[in-house]
Motif scaffolding. Structure first.
Motif, PDB file in Angstrom:
ATOM      1  N   GLY A  18      19.879   6.704  23.835  1.00  0.00           N
ATOM      2  CA  GLY A  18      18.852   5.698  23.613  1.00  0.00           C
ATOM      3  C   GLY A  18      17.912   5.946  22.444  1.00  0.00           C
ATOM      4  O   GLY A  18      17.116   5.079  22.104  1.00  0.00           O
ATOM      5  N   LYS A  19      17.989   7.119  21.808  1.00  0.00           N
ATOM      6  CA  LYS A  19      17.085   7.439  20.694  1.00  0.00           C
ATOM      7  C   LYS A  19      17.871   8.070  19.550  1.00  0.00           C
ATOM      8  O   LYS A  19      18.498   9.111  19.715  1.00  0.00           O
ATOM      9  N   GLU A  20      17.770   7.470  18.381  1.00  0.00           N
ATOM     10  CA  GLU A  20      18.493   7.988  17.221  1.00  0.00           C
ATOM     11  C   GLU A  20      18.060   9.410  16.874  1.00  0.00           C
ATOM     12  O   GLU A  20      18.871  10.225  16.454  1.00  0.00           O
ATOM     13  N   GLU A  21      16.780   9.750  17.096  1.00  0.00           N
ATOM     14  CA  GLU A  21      16.310  11.104  16.765  1.00  0.00           C
ATOM     15  C   GLU A  21      16.991  12.187  17.609  1.00  0.00           C
ATOM     16  O   GLU A  21      17.053  13.349  17.207  1.00  0.00           O
ATOM     17  N   ASN A  22      17.510  11.828  18.787  1.00  0.00           N
ATOM     18  CA  ASN A  22      18.248  12.805  19.605  1.00  0.00           C
ATOM     19  C   ASN A  22      19.522  13.276  18.914  1.00  0.00           C
ATOM     20  O   ASN A  22      20.014  14.375  19.188  1.00  0.00           O
ATOM     21  N   LEU A  23      20.050  12.444  18.027  1.00  0.00           N
ATOM     22  CA  LEU A  23      21.284  12.815  17.335  1.00  0.00           C
ATOM     23  C   LEU A  23      21.104  14.050  16.460  1.00  0.00           C
ATOM     24  O   LEU A  23      22.027  14.846  16.315  1.00  0.00           O
ATOM     25  N   ILE A  24      19.932  14.217  15.874  1.00  0.00           N
ATOM     26  CA  ILE A  24      19.709  15.351  14.968  1.00  0.00           C
ATOM     27  C   ILE A  24      19.909  16.674  15.699  1.00  0.00           C
ATOM     28  O   ILE A  24      20.590  17.573  15.210  1.00  0.00           O
ATOM     29  N   THR A  25      19.353  16.812  16.892  1.00  0.00           N
ATOM     30  CA  THR A  25      19.541  18.036  17.683  1.00  0.00           C
ATOM     31  C   THR A  25      21.014  18.254  17.977  1.00  0.00           C
ATOM     32  O   THR A  25      21.533  19.374  17.849  1.00  0.00           O
ATOM     33  N   GLU A  58      29.486  15.416   7.015  1.00  0.00           N
ATOM     34  CA  GLU A  58      28.651  14.245   7.257  1.00  0.00           C
ATOM     35  C   GLU A  58      29.000  13.704   8.633  1.00  0.00           C
ATOM     36  O   GLU A  58      30.176  13.629   8.996  1.00  0.00           O
ATOM     37  N   PHE A  59      27.996  13.298   9.382  1.00  0.00           N
ATOM     38  CA  PHE A  59      28.229  12.727  10.702  1.00  0.00           C
ATOM     39  C   PHE A  59      28.238  11.210  10.642  1.00  0.00           C
ATOM     40  O   PHE A  59      27.530  10.597   9.838  1.00  0.00           O
ATOM     41  N   TYR A  60      29.052  10.630  11.527  1.00  0.00           N
ATOM     42  CA  TYR A  60      29.128   9.182  11.694  1.00  0.00           C
ATOM     43  C   TYR A  60      29.054   8.903  13.185  1.00  0.00           C
ATOM     44  O   TYR A  60      29.692   9.586  13.993  1.00  0.00           O
ATOM     45  N   TYR A  61      28.246   7.911  13.545  1.00  0.00           N
ATOM     46  CA  TYR A  61      27.989   7.620  14.955  1.00  0.00           C
ATOM     47  C   TYR A  61      27.758   6.128  15.111  1.00  0.00           C
ATOM     48  O   TYR A  61      26.931   5.545  14.410  1.00  0.00           O
ATOM     49  N   HIS A  62      28.502   5.521  16.020  1.00  0.00           N
ATOM     50  CA  HIS A  62      28.415   4.076  16.205  1.00  0.00           C
ATOM     51  C   HIS A  62      28.530   3.746  17.690  1.00  0.00           C
ATOM     52  O   HIS A  62      29.422   4.242  18.369  1.00  0.00           O
ATOM     53  N   GLU A  63      27.609   2.918  18.164  1.00  0.00           N
ATOM     54  CA  GLU A  63      27.657   2.440  19.552  1.00  0.00           C
ATOM     55  C   GLU A  63      28.085   0.978  19.539  1.00  0.00           C
ATOM     56  O   GLU A  63      27.440   0.146  18.908  1.00  0.00           O
ATOM     57  N   ILE A  68      22.549   1.652  17.949  1.00  0.00           N
ATOM     58  CA  ILE A  68      22.828   2.444  16.746  1.00  0.00           C
ATOM     59  C   ILE A  68      24.176   2.008  16.172  1.00  0.00           C
ATOM     60  O   ILE A  68      25.223   2.169  16.803  1.00  0.00           O
ATOM     61  N   LYS A  69      24.123   1.438  14.999  1.00  0.00           N
ATOM     62  CA  LYS A  69      25.315   0.938  14.326  1.00  0.00           C
ATOM     63  C   LYS A  69      25.525   1.734  13.043  1.00  0.00           C
ATOM     64  O   LYS A  69      24.581   2.011  12.321  1.00  0.00           O
ATOM     65  N   TYR A 106      30.511   5.387  22.666  1.00  0.00           N
ATOM     66  CA  TYR A 106      30.131   5.641  21.284  1.00  0.00           C
ATOM     67  C   TYR A 106      31.325   6.241  20.554  1.00  0.00           C
ATOM     68  O   TYR A 106      32.225   6.815  21.152  1.00  0.00           O
ATOM     69  N   HIS A 107      31.303   6.052  19.262  1.00  0.00           N
ATOM     70  CA  HIS A 107      32.306   6.622  18.369  1.00  0.00           C
ATOM     71  C   HIS A 107      31.583   7.639  17.508  1.00  0.00           C
ATOM     72  O   HIS A 107      30.582   7.313  16.877  1.00  0.00           O
ATOM     73  N   ALA A 108      32.067   8.857  17.472  1.00  0.00           N
ATOM     74  CA  ALA A 108      31.402   9.908  16.704  1.00  0.00           C
ATOM     75  C   ALA A 108      32.443  10.746  15.974  1.00  0.00           C
ATOM     76  O   ALA A 108      33.547  10.955  16.471  1.00  0.00           O
TER      77      ALA A 108
END
Length: 192
Positions: A18-25, A58-63, A68-69, A106-108
């Motif tokens: 639910g939060k894009e900032e969680n992805l950084i961790t 590089e990371f890619y992440y799509h819901e 998050i697109k 999600y796709h990561a």
């Protein structure tokens, strides 16, 4: 790649929750494992053996149904689920390592942007064997060099660094190359 430190980091990925900032961790954990927990060995046990260490990703992440697109993610959409965690997928930008979750929808993936090839004691950083290096060169070093005609097997394997301890190294965050989207979803092993 099963039972490797990198595989475990991919398996443990929790997504954005639910939060894009969680992805950084979450991305930090995977980047650290990609850079320090091991390396690819090609043609293991043959006279053509060499290794590839990852130095930039590089990371890619799509819901699909979330907020998050990531329009630059190659494989997305409900019809694109089904790849196993750790699947290596060549594409026009290089090679992705996938860690999608159909249950979490999600796709990561991470795209290998830089690497170091070590062959017969000679090191080629970011594959500087050629002045015209491009991201598809990793295809040749992983797949082209993995000679199935030598002793009848095709061999690309992730080898664990047995001395690896998580949470010791801090990957260096950068913007993804050529996207200019402001997302600091790129990581380097060495500070630029």
């Amino acid at each position: 790649m099963n039972n490797s430190h990198l595989y475990q980091a991919l398996l443990d990925f929790k997504g954005a929750q639910g939060k894009e900032e969680n992805l950084i961790t979450e991305f930090n954990k995977i980047a650290e494992a990609a850079f320090h927990s091991g390396y690819f060995i090609i043609n293991n046990g043959t006279e053509l053996e060499y290794k590839i260490e990852i130095t930039c990703i590089e990371f890619y992440y799509h819901e699909d149904d979330g907020y998050i697109k990531d329009e630059k993610k190659y494989l997305k959409g409900k019809e694109e689920f089904g790849y196993q965690i750790g699947a290596i997928c060549p594409n026009p930008s290089g090679i992705d390592v996938l860690f999608d979750s159909p249950q979490k929808e999600y796709h990561a993936s991470f795209l290998i942007r830089g690497y170091k090839a070590v062959e017969n004691g000679i090191c080629y950083e970011n594959n500087k064997k050629s002045k015209t290096w491009n991201t598809q060169d990793l295809w040749y070093d992983l797949f082209g060099g993995a000679n199935m005609l030598n002793k009848g097997r095709f061999s690309i394997e992730w080898i664990n660094n047995d001395n690896y301890q998580p949470n010791i190294f801090t990957p260096h965050r950068i913007e993804r190359i050529n996207l200019h989207d402001g997302r600091l979803w790129g990581y380097t092993k060495y500070k630029l």
